[in-house]
Design an enzyme around this catalytic site. Structure first.
Site, PDB file in Angstrom:
ATOM      1  N   GLY A  96       0.225   8.251   9.750  1.00  0.00           N
ATOM      2  CA  GLY A  96       0.455   6.831   9.960  1.00  0.00           C
ATOM      3  C   GLY A  96       0.709   6.747  11.186  1.00  0.00           C
ATOM      4  O   GLY A  96       0.301   8.238  12.695  1.00  0.00           O
ATOM      5  N   GLY A  97      -0.085   5.602  11.695  1.00  0.00           N
ATOM      6  CA  GLY A  97       0.326   5.593  13.349  1.00  0.00           C
ATOM      7  C   GLY A  97      -1.053   6.092  14.215  1.00  0.00           C
ATOM      8  O   GLY A  97      -0.649   6.156  15.778  1.00  0.00           O
TER       9      GLY A  97
ATOM     10  N   ASP B 143      -8.527   1.818   5.688  1.00  0.00           N
ATOM     11  CA  ASP B 143      -7.143   1.816   5.648  1.00  0.00           C
ATOM     12  C   ASP B 143      -6.642   3.030   6.959  1.00  0.00           C
ATOM     13  O   ASP B 143      -7.749   4.069   7.334  1.00  0.00           O
ATOM     14  CB  ASP B 143      -6.880   2.949   4.821  1.00  0.00           C
ATOM     15  CG  ASP B 143      -5.253   3.088   4.707  1.00  0.00           C
ATOM     16  OD1 ASP B 143      -4.490   3.334   4.998  1.00  0.00           O
ATOM     17  OD2 ASP B 143      -5.165   3.753   3.677  1.00  0.00           O
ATOM     18  N   GLY B 144      -6.231   2.518   7.674  1.00  0.00           N
ATOM     19  CA  GLY B 144      -5.697   3.693   9.207  1.00  0.00           C
ATOM     20  C   GLY B 144      -6.329   2.865  10.296  1.00  0.00           C
ATOM     21  O   GLY B 144      -7.625   2.548  11.306  1.00  0.00           O
ATOM     22  N   GLY B 145      -5.158   2.728  11.599  1.00  0.00           N
ATOM     23  CA  GLY B 145      -5.459   2.861  13.398  1.00  0.00           C
ATOM     24  C   GLY B 145      -5.234   1.022  13.031  1.00  0.00           C
ATOM     25  O   GLY B 145      -6.085   0.673  14.192  1.00  0.00           O
TER      26      GLY B 145
ATOM     27  N   ASP C  19       1.280   5.293   0.205  1.00  0.00           N
ATOM     28  CA  ASP C  19       0.182   7.060   0.034  1.00  0.00           C
ATOM     29  C   ASP C  19       0.684   7.673  -0.145  1.00  0.00           C
ATOM     30  O   ASP C  19       1.894   8.697  -0.189  1.00  0.00           O
ATOM     31  CB  ASP C  19       0.193   7.479   1.803  1.00  0.00           C
ATOM     32  CG  ASP C  19      -0.721   5.814   2.366  1.00  0.00           C
ATOM     33  OD1 ASP C  19      -1.670   5.471   2.211  1.00  0.00           O
ATOM     34  OD2 ASP C  19      -0.475   4.594   3.329  1.00  0.00           O
TER      35      ASP C  19
ATOM     36  N   HIS D  43       0.357  -0.977   0.151  1.00  0.00           N
ATOM     37  CA  HIS D  43      -0.031   0.257  -0.048  1.00  0.00           C
ATOM     38  C   HIS D  43       0.683   0.868   0.499  1.00  0.00           C
ATOM     39  O   HIS D  43       1.478   0.993   0.724  1.00  0.00           O
ATOM     40  CB  HIS D  43      -0.876  -0.020   1.136  1.00  0.00           C
ATOM     41  CG  HIS D  43      -1.971   1.263   1.111  1.00  0.00           C
ATOM     42  ND1 HIS D  43      -3.085   0.562   0.367  1.00  0.00           N
ATOM     43  CD2 HIS D  43      -1.886   2.308   2.045  1.00  0.00           C
ATOM     44  CE1 HIS D  43      -3.732   1.785   1.287  1.00  0.00           C
ATOM     45  NE2 HIS D  43      -3.087   2.651   1.407  1.00  0.00           N
TER      46      HIS D  43
ATOM     47  N   MET E 166       0.772  11.975  -0.937  1.00  0.00           N
ATOM     48  CA  MET E 166       0.274  13.144  -0.402  1.00  0.00           C
ATOM     49  C   MET E 166       0.682  14.018  -0.891  1.00  0.00           C
ATOM     50  O   MET E 166       1.824  14.278  -1.431  1.00  0.00           O
ATOM     51  CB  MET E 166       0.144  13.020   1.091  1.00  0.00           C
ATOM     52  CG  MET E 166      -0.552  11.917   1.979  1.00  0.00           C
ATOM     53  SD  MET E 166       0.448  11.849   3.344  1.00  0.00           S
ATOM     54  CE  MET E 166       0.326  10.128   3.805  1.00  0.00           C
TER      55      MET E 166
ATOM     56  N   GLY F 262      -3.605  11.654   6.210  1.00  0.00           N
ATOM     57  CA  GLY F 262      -2.406  12.162   6.061  1.00  0.00           C
ATOM     58  C   GLY F 262      -1.442  11.505   7.398  1.00  0.00           C
ATOM     59  O   GLY F 262      -0.159  12.346   6.777  1.00  0.00           O
TER      60      GLY F 262
ATOM     61  N   MET G  61      -3.518  10.190  -1.557  1.00  0.00           N
ATOM     62  CA  MET G  61      -4.589  11.759  -1.370  1.00  0.00           C
ATOM     63  C   MET G  61      -3.998  12.721  -2.047  1.00  0.00           C
ATOM     64  O   MET G  61      -3.044  14.247  -0.726  1.00  0.00           O
ATOM     65  CB  MET G  61      -4.285  12.021   0.261  1.00  0.00           C
ATOM     66  CG  MET G  61      -4.832  10.081   0.907  1.00  0.00           C
ATOM     67  SD  MET G  61      -3.523   9.653   2.025  1.00  0.00           S
ATOM     68  CE  MET G  61      -2.623   8.772   1.338  1.00  0.00           C
TER      69      MET G  61
ATOM     70  N   GLY H 260      -0.441  -0.298   8.978  1.00  0.00           N
ATOM     71  CA  GLY H 260       1.594   0.404   9.022  1.00  0.00           C
ATOM     72  C   GLY H 260       2.145   0.270   9.886  1.00  0.00           C
ATOM     73  O   GLY H 260       2.918  -0.612  10.024  1.00  0.00           O
TER      74      GLY H 260
HETATM   75  C1  DX5 Z   1      -2.958   7.542   6.240  1.00  0.00           C
HETATM   76  C2  DX5 Z   1      -2.370   6.414   5.769  1.00  0.00           C
HETATM   77  C3  DX5 Z   1      -2.498   5.025   5.545  1.00  0.00           C
HETATM   78  C4  DX5 Z   1      -1.445   4.801   6.876  1.00  0.00           C
HETATM   79  C5  DX5 Z   1      -1.937   3.250   7.761  1.00  0.00           C
HETATM   80  O1  DX5 Z   1      -3.124   8.849   5.732  1.00  0.00           O
HETATM   81  O2  DX5 Z   1      -3.233   6.273   4.055  1.00  0.00           O
HETATM   82  O3  DX5 Z   1      -2.410   3.916   4.894  1.00  0.00           O
HETATM   83  O4  DX5 Z   1       0.172   5.111   6.679  1.00  0.00           O
HETATM   84  O5  DX5 Z   1      -0.901   4.209   8.930  1.00  0.00           O
HETATM   85  P1  DX5 Z   1      -1.564   3.078  10.121  1.00  0.00           P
HETATM   86  O6  DX5 Z   1      -1.582   1.670   9.208  1.00  0.00           O
HETATM   87  O7  DX5 Z   1      -0.310   3.012  10.570  1.00  0.00           O
HETATM   88  O8  DX5 Z   1      -2.429   3.958  10.819  1.00  0.00           O
HETATM   89 ZN    ZN Z   2      -3.548   4.698   2.511  1.00  0.00          ZN
END
Ligand code: DX5
Ligand code: ZN
Length: 217
Positions: A144-145, A175-177, A35, A33, A37, A142, A68, A197
């Site tokens: 990760g984490g 996607d996310g968390g 990302d 995946h 931005m 925007g 994004m 991530g």
């Molecule tokens: C956030 C991204 C995600 C992010 C996920 O903007 O689109 O793909 O990297 O990361 P985790 O799994 O750490 O939330």
């Molecule tokens: Zn993503």
């Protein structure tokens, strides 16, 4: 189809990306995946074509490119040429998502449409028929984490109902968390692709985390 796991390389070590890619190539990861931005649609800037081209040369896994960026239509062909297999665009960032999804398909890639946590599933009603996948953001994009936003669960049921009523074959990605605990609930709710991530890359044993995420049933 059993579910897929898509590590987000946003959490990889960019000083030694090759090492992380080789690790993922040894793992059960299905998709990478990526990302992208633009610093406008989201308050962060990540990476673009040169990095994706290099990653393309280093793996045969599916490259799942999450755009994004505002007006993604401008760059679809270039992302495809850079090596994207799946290209996802945000509903909120695009004037004519139906056209953009058609363009992605005409380029020979799978087309994904993404909605933010604050955007209701209902906006997808007239668009979803052109998509191969819906990506539900479970954090505000925007970074990760971040922590998983619980209301995503209701959106999964709304989305499943929309897919069922329109008799479509559309995959659901979240996607996310995502962690090993909510991953289980997500899979049981019918999610097809899990992006992760931080949960993968912050672990001392990412290969094992991917294996555990794949083993959920
Ligand atoms: C956030 C991204 C995600 C992010 C996920 O903007 O689109 O793909 O990297 O990361 P985790 O799994 O750490 O939330
Ligand atoms: Zn993503």
């Amino acid at each position: 189809m059993s579910h897929l796991v898509a590590p987000s390389l946003l959490s990889a070590n960019f000083l030694n990306l090759e090492k992380d890619i080789m690790m993922l190539n040894q793992s059960e990861a299905d998709w990478f995946h990526l990302d992208v931005m633009d610093g406008l649609f989201v308050p962060n800037i990540s990476f673009g074509f040169p990095i994706i081209e290099k990653i393309r040369k280093a793996t045969t896994r599916v490259l799942d490119v999450h755009l994004m960026i505002i007006d993604p239509e401008r760059y679809l062909e270039r992302f495809r040429k850079a090596g994207a297999d799946v290209i996802s665009i945000h509903m909120e960032a695009c004037n004519n998502p139906v056209e953009a999804l058609k363009t992605i398909r005409s380029l020979g890639a799978k087309a994904g449409i993404v909605i933010n946590p604050g955007t209701p599933v209902s906006v997808l009603c007239d668009v979803i028929g052109e998509a191969d996948m819906v990506l539900l953001m479970s954090v505000n994009p925007g970074f990760g984490g971040q922590s998983f936003i619980g209301t995503t669960m209701d959106k999964i049921s709304d989305l499943k109902e929309m897919i069922r009523s329109q008799k479509l074959d559309v995959k659901i990605e979240v996607d996310g968390g995502v962690d090993l605990i909510n991953a289980q609930i997500l899979i049981h709710s019918g999610v097809d692709i899990l992006v992760a991530g931080n949960t993968i890359f912050a672990s001392p044993d990412p290969i094992q985390v991917i294996r555990q995420m794949k083993a959920i049933n």
